[in-house]
Write an enzyme that holds these catalytic residues in place. Sequence first.
Site, mmCIF file in Angstrom:
data_model
loop_
_atom_site.group_PDB
_atom_site.id
_atom_site.type_symbol
_atom_site.label_atom_id
_atom_site.label_comp_id
_atom_site.label_asym_id
_atom_site.label_seq_id
_atom_site.Cartn_x
_atom_site.Cartn_y
_atom_site.Cartn_z
ATOM 1 N N HIS A 174 0.822 -1.217 0.000
ATOM 2 C CA HIS A 174 0.000 0.000 0.000
ATOM 3 C C HIS A 174 0.855 1.265 0.000
ATOM 4 O O HIS A 174 0.332 2.366 -0.053
ATOM 5 C CB HIS A 174 -0.983 -0.029 1.176
ATOM 6 C CG HIS A 174 -2.087 -1.021 0.979
ATOM 7 N ND1 HIS A 174 -3.409 -0.754 1.257
ATOM 8 C CD2 HIS A 174 -2.069 -2.298 0.502
ATOM 9 C CE1 HIS A 174 -4.151 -1.824 0.969
ATOM 10 N NE2 HIS A 174 -3.345 -2.766 0.521
ATOM 11 N N TYR A 390 3.592 -10.420 -5.956
ATOM 12 C CA TYR A 390 3.173 -10.083 -4.595
ATOM 13 C C TYR A 390 1.728 -10.462 -4.310
ATOM 14 O O TYR A 390 1.188 -10.099 -3.262
ATOM 15 C CB TYR A 390 3.399 -8.600 -4.305
ATOM 16 C CG TYR A 390 4.734 -8.345 -3.644
ATOM 17 C CD1 TYR A 390 5.004 -8.881 -2.389
ATOM 18 C CD2 TYR A 390 5.714 -7.597 -4.263
ATOM 19 C CE1 TYR A 390 6.223 -8.669 -1.775
ATOM 20 C CE2 TYR A 390 6.952 -7.375 -3.656
ATOM 21 C CZ TYR A 390 7.192 -7.914 -2.414
ATOM 22 O OH TYR A 390 8.389 -7.720 -1.789
HETATM 23 C C1 HEM Z 1 -7.169 -8.098 5.134
HETATM 24 C C2 HEM Z 1 -6.202 -8.056 4.283
HETATM 25 C C3 HEM Z 1 -6.352 -7.812 2.803
HETATM 26 C C4 HEM Z 1 -7.455 -7.494 2.072
HETATM 27 C C5 HEM Z 1 -8.863 -7.275 2.552
HETATM 28 C C6 HEM Z 1 -7.039 -7.359 0.693
HETATM 29 C C7 HEM Z 1 -7.854 -7.061 -0.361
HETATM 30 C C8 HEM Z 1 -7.454 -6.760 -1.629
HETATM 31 C C9 HEM Z 1 -8.299 -6.281 -2.698
HETATM 32 C C10 HEM Z 1 -9.798 -6.079 -2.617
HETATM 33 C C11 HEM Z 1 -7.520 -6.072 -3.772
HETATM 34 C C12 HEM Z 1 -7.943 -5.496 -5.136
HETATM 35 C C13 HEM Z 1 -8.132 -6.613 -6.092
HETATM 36 C C14 HEM Z 1 -8.375 -6.139 -7.491
HETATM 37 O O1 HEM Z 1 -9.208 -5.274 -7.711
HETATM 38 O O2 HEM Z 1 -7.713 -6.673 -8.365
HETATM 39 C C15 HEM Z 1 -6.181 -6.412 -3.405
HETATM 40 C C16 HEM Z 1 -5.113 -6.340 -4.232
HETATM 41 C C17 HEM Z 1 -3.867 -6.765 -3.909
HETATM 42 N N1 HEM Z 1 -3.460 -7.252 -2.689
HETATM 43 FE FE1 HEM Z 1 -4.573 -7.479 -1.053
HETATM 44 N N2 HEM Z 1 -5.697 -7.614 0.623
HETATM 45 C C18 HEM Z 1 -5.250 -7.889 1.888
HETATM 46 C C19 HEM Z 1 -3.981 -8.230 2.244
HETATM 47 C C20 HEM Z 1 -2.962 -8.385 1.371
HETATM 48 C C21 HEM Z 1 -1.701 -8.968 1.696
HETATM 49 C C22 HEM Z 1 -1.263 -9.512 3.057
HETATM 50 C C23 HEM Z 1 -0.963 -8.953 0.556
HETATM 51 C C24 HEM Z 1 0.424 -9.518 0.484
HETATM 52 C C25 HEM Z 1 1.353 -9.223 -0.331
HETATM 53 C C26 HEM Z 1 -1.758 -8.338 -0.495
HETATM 54 C C27 HEM Z 1 -1.353 -8.107 -1.806
HETATM 55 C C28 HEM Z 1 -2.138 -7.578 -2.797
HETATM 56 C C29 HEM Z 1 -1.684 -7.264 -4.143
HETATM 57 C C30 HEM Z 1 -0.268 -7.461 -4.701
HETATM 58 C C31 HEM Z 1 -2.770 -6.749 -4.832
HETATM 59 C C32 HEM Z 1 -2.795 -6.254 -6.281
HETATM 60 C C33 HEM Z 1 -2.713 -4.736 -6.304
HETATM 61 C C34 HEM Z 1 -3.011 -4.154 -7.660
HETATM 62 O O3 HEM Z 1 -3.721 -4.787 -8.437
HETATM 63 O O4 HEM Z 1 -2.556 -3.052 -7.951
HETATM 64 N N3 HEM Z 1 -2.966 -8.021 0.034
HETATM 65 N N4 HEM Z 1 -6.170 -6.845 -2.092
#
Ligand code: HEM
Length: 644
Positions: A174, A390
């Site tokens: 983030h 990631y």
């Molecule tokens: C409670 C914890 C978390 C929630 C609720 C969450 C939720 C989300 C959501 C809703 C998305 C957007 C998906 C999309 O529209 O494609 C996302 C993207 C992502 N998350 Fe998480 N996430 C969490 C924790 C994590 C953790 C621990 C990682 C570990 C590396 C992570 C890595 C990513 C990555 C790399 C993306 C893609 C970002 C992008 O498309 O620009 N997230 N996450």
Amino acid sequence: MAFSLSSSSFIHPQLRHIVYKMNLFDTLLFFVSIPLSVHHLHFLCLINHMPSLHVCSSHCVDVFVCMSEFTRLYISWTSWGYGTDYQYFWDLLTWESEGICTNVTISCMLEESMVRNMRLKSFLIERLMGNAITLLLDPHPTVVANKLLARNKFVDNGKQFNMIACSWIQFMIHDWIDHMEDTQQVELKAPDKIADGCPLKSFKFYKTKKVSTGSPYMKTGSLNTRTPWWDGSVIYGNNEDGMRKVRAFKDGRLRIAGDGLLEHDEKGIPISGDVRNCWAGFSLLQALFVTEHNAENYPDFDDEKLYRHARLVTSAVLAKIHTIDWTVELLRTDTLLAGMRINWYGFLGKKIKDLFGHFGGPVLSGLVGLRRPRDHGVPYSLTEEFVSVYRMHSLLPEKLILRDIHSTASEYECPPVVEEYLVPMREMAGKDGERRLSEVGMEQMLVSMGHQACGAVKLWNYPSWMRNLVAHDINGEDRPDQVDMAAMESKDRERGVARYNEFRRNLLMIPISNWEDLTDDEEVIEALRDVYGNDVEKLDLLIGLHAEKKIKGFAISETAFFIFLLIASRRLEADRFFTTNFNSRTYTEKGLEWVNKTETLKDVIDRHFPGMTKKWMKCTSAFSVWDSEPNQTTYIPLYLRPAP
Ligand code: HEM
């Protein structure tokens, strides 16, 4: 680490050992490899920066496409005006003729990039037919999610990585990346034969926004809504409004509540630099580093100057912890410990750098403090491939285990679980999670997360609660439509990221020829065959990364590791605040000392919670499970330790 890429398969096999093993002989080879790896890095940067999230580098987009389309014809790039970049391609050919790189891989790259490169393929189809939809749904994302990702039983990471480590990487993501979304929603419907097993039979989500790159070859790319620099935007904000919102405008401070946690707005959304898809563990780290920022004190500075300096210093502390603490725990081998420390301090180490400053270039003194940023001819950006590797939601468990820190457990013993506080993760997310966190408090949360192992990055370990998730808008508000995150991971396809085998080829790693090359787990092989048949080229990147047999000590796959190292070095060496401006004029003497004396997350916790780690943490790093054994003292110098 400067030598990271000398490990790729096309370089002399001896040099490949360097990443995994390092003894005296390897150390010598390491020096031999430097001149090679520098060129190699340039070359890979071109490949990797093609889908720049910044879209600032249409230049390299052109170069990449030129390479893929025309290398076979040996058209001189100089005529395209890419004189210097062209050099790297010739370097490759020269190395090939000298036997430094293998013929097979090179020809495979040249021949197959035309045929198999998914990005090129989709580009050509896009041009010829107007869309690439067939590639997006084959195999269907819900089939992949159900048959290969859905968690059967939570598998944890053992003692290596805890819930603080899991929250940390979300905290860093983030800081760096988030794709801008389109305003149009699309619907993903599970095919009938699988629909019954899906938590959501159909769901709507926002596609990634496509923007014009201005390049005649790859016409579209995507934008990053977060600043890609290591600038602490996760606590400071990504734009003027966001930055203003978090400031107290007094003594350079950021806003923080009386209990040490984040303040909230009238809707219950935390006030912080980034509030999207937050949960209690993530918000806790934001609060911890706001406290870190507020602890810095330069009596002669006015509010603005103090804020700016404290931001610089705190961002450098974040970068340092990530480099020499978090990454070292993720890839737990002596070689990586040496490598990551070399990235920050250089081969001669901290003591020499403290005494004599930065001298002798990146090898001797590290990337931090270089005289000039080095971007290898490609403007700083983070790549699609970086985002893809990631995708590690499997780190998240089903429940958070809260511990009783007021128990009379003796020193270093794991505090007992508070029965009523085995909290479903869903309740720890978003506004509910914020409420829970304020009931629990910072101290209990930190100790609890420290004692809980996070999930393992492997198949069938995707959090169930994320398969009908209330995702957030960019401002932290709940979205009305739930999404199946496991199925949405296939956004890699939409963004044109190569599938697993092609991805490896682009990194000059040996591709797999059959499932047995990927893993020796029979159950996994059977499941892969069920979804992809025998077509290894179709294997999705995320699935390959999760299925790949791991190197001992690594919590992630070797394929992901290649990208990690490339970008880990780049984030430091291409940023002026870690190179040209990493000095006392910019940071102040006191600021530099603050960064210098902070080596680990434990140091930050000790600063703000004196006594906590002394009482509860037995292990060496705050990212390992806290009741695990500390690293053993060894008298063999790091560079001379035998390979495991
Ligand atoms: C409670 C914890 C978390 C929630 C609720 C969450 C939720 C989300 C959501 C809703 C998305 C957007 C998906 C999309 O529209 O494609 C996302 C993207 C992502 N998350 Fe998480 N996430 C969490 C924790 C994590 C953790 C621990 C990682 C570990 C590396 C992570 C890595 C990513 C990555 C790399 C993306 C893609 C970002 C992008 O498309 O620009 N997230 N996450």
